[in-house]
Design a protein around this motif. Structure first.
Motif, PDB file in Angstrom:
ATOM      1  N   PRO A   1       0.835  -1.202   0.000  1.00 40.39           N
ATOM      2  CA  PRO A   1       0.000   0.000   0.000  1.00 40.39           C
ATOM      3  C   PRO A   1       0.872   1.254   0.000  1.00 40.39           C
ATOM      4  N   LEU A   2       0.416   2.261  -0.693  1.00 39.17           N
ATOM      5  CA  LEU A   2       1.162   3.503  -0.758  1.00 39.17           C
ATOM      6  C   LEU A   2       1.010   4.274   0.543  1.00 39.17           C
ATOM      7  N   VAL A   3       1.991   5.111   0.860  1.00 40.21           N
ATOM      8  CA  VAL A   3       1.949   5.902   2.091  1.00 40.21           C
ATOM      9  C   VAL A   3       0.762   6.852   2.077  1.00 40.21           C
ATOM     10  N   VAL A   4       0.453   7.398   0.927  1.00 44.04           N
ATOM     11  CA  VAL A   4      -0.668   8.332   0.807  1.00 44.04           C
ATOM     12  C   VAL A   4      -1.977   7.630   1.121  1.00 44.04           C
ATOM     13  N   GLU A   5      -2.095   6.368   0.764  1.00 47.48           N
ATOM     14  CA  GLU A   5      -3.330   5.631   1.036  1.00 47.48           C
ATOM     15  C   GLU A   5      -3.522   5.399   2.532  1.00 47.48           C
ATOM     16  N   GLN A   6      -2.448   5.377   3.301  1.00 50.62           N
ATOM     17  CA  GLN A   6      -2.545   5.127   4.736  1.00 50.62           C
ATOM     18  C   GLN A   6      -2.679   6.413   5.542  1.00 50.62           C
ATOM     19  N   TRP A   7      -2.630   7.545   4.901  1.00 52.82           N
ATOM     20  CA  TRP A   7      -2.652   8.824   5.583  1.00 52.82           C
ATOM     21  C   TRP A   7      -4.101   9.239   5.824  1.00 52.82           C
TER      22      TRP A   7
END
Length: 60
Positions: free
Chosen positions: A51-57
């Motif tokens: 998962p991308l970092v942006v998706e976890q933000w």
């Protein structure tokens, strides 16, 4: 005394510039060799599974 420091500094800067010019002429522009198989960004994005970092933000 000022002339001594000024002339020493001028000679030092001249030597540094000459060394930089000599070094820049000894380095070939394409020293980095190209890999036999080039990197394909589309393929990298398609095969990336984490998962991308942006998706976890949560702030988005």
């Amino acid at each position: 005394m000022f002339k001594l420091f000024f002339s020493t500094g001028t000679i030092g800067v001249g030597i540094a510039v000459a060394a930089l010019i000599a070094w820049s002429h000894s380095v070939t522009p394409l020293q980095a060799t190209t890999a036999p198989s080039s990197i394909n960004p589309t393929e990298m994005l398609a095969t990336f599974k984490a998962p991308l970092v942006v998706e976890q933000w949560d702030a988005i």
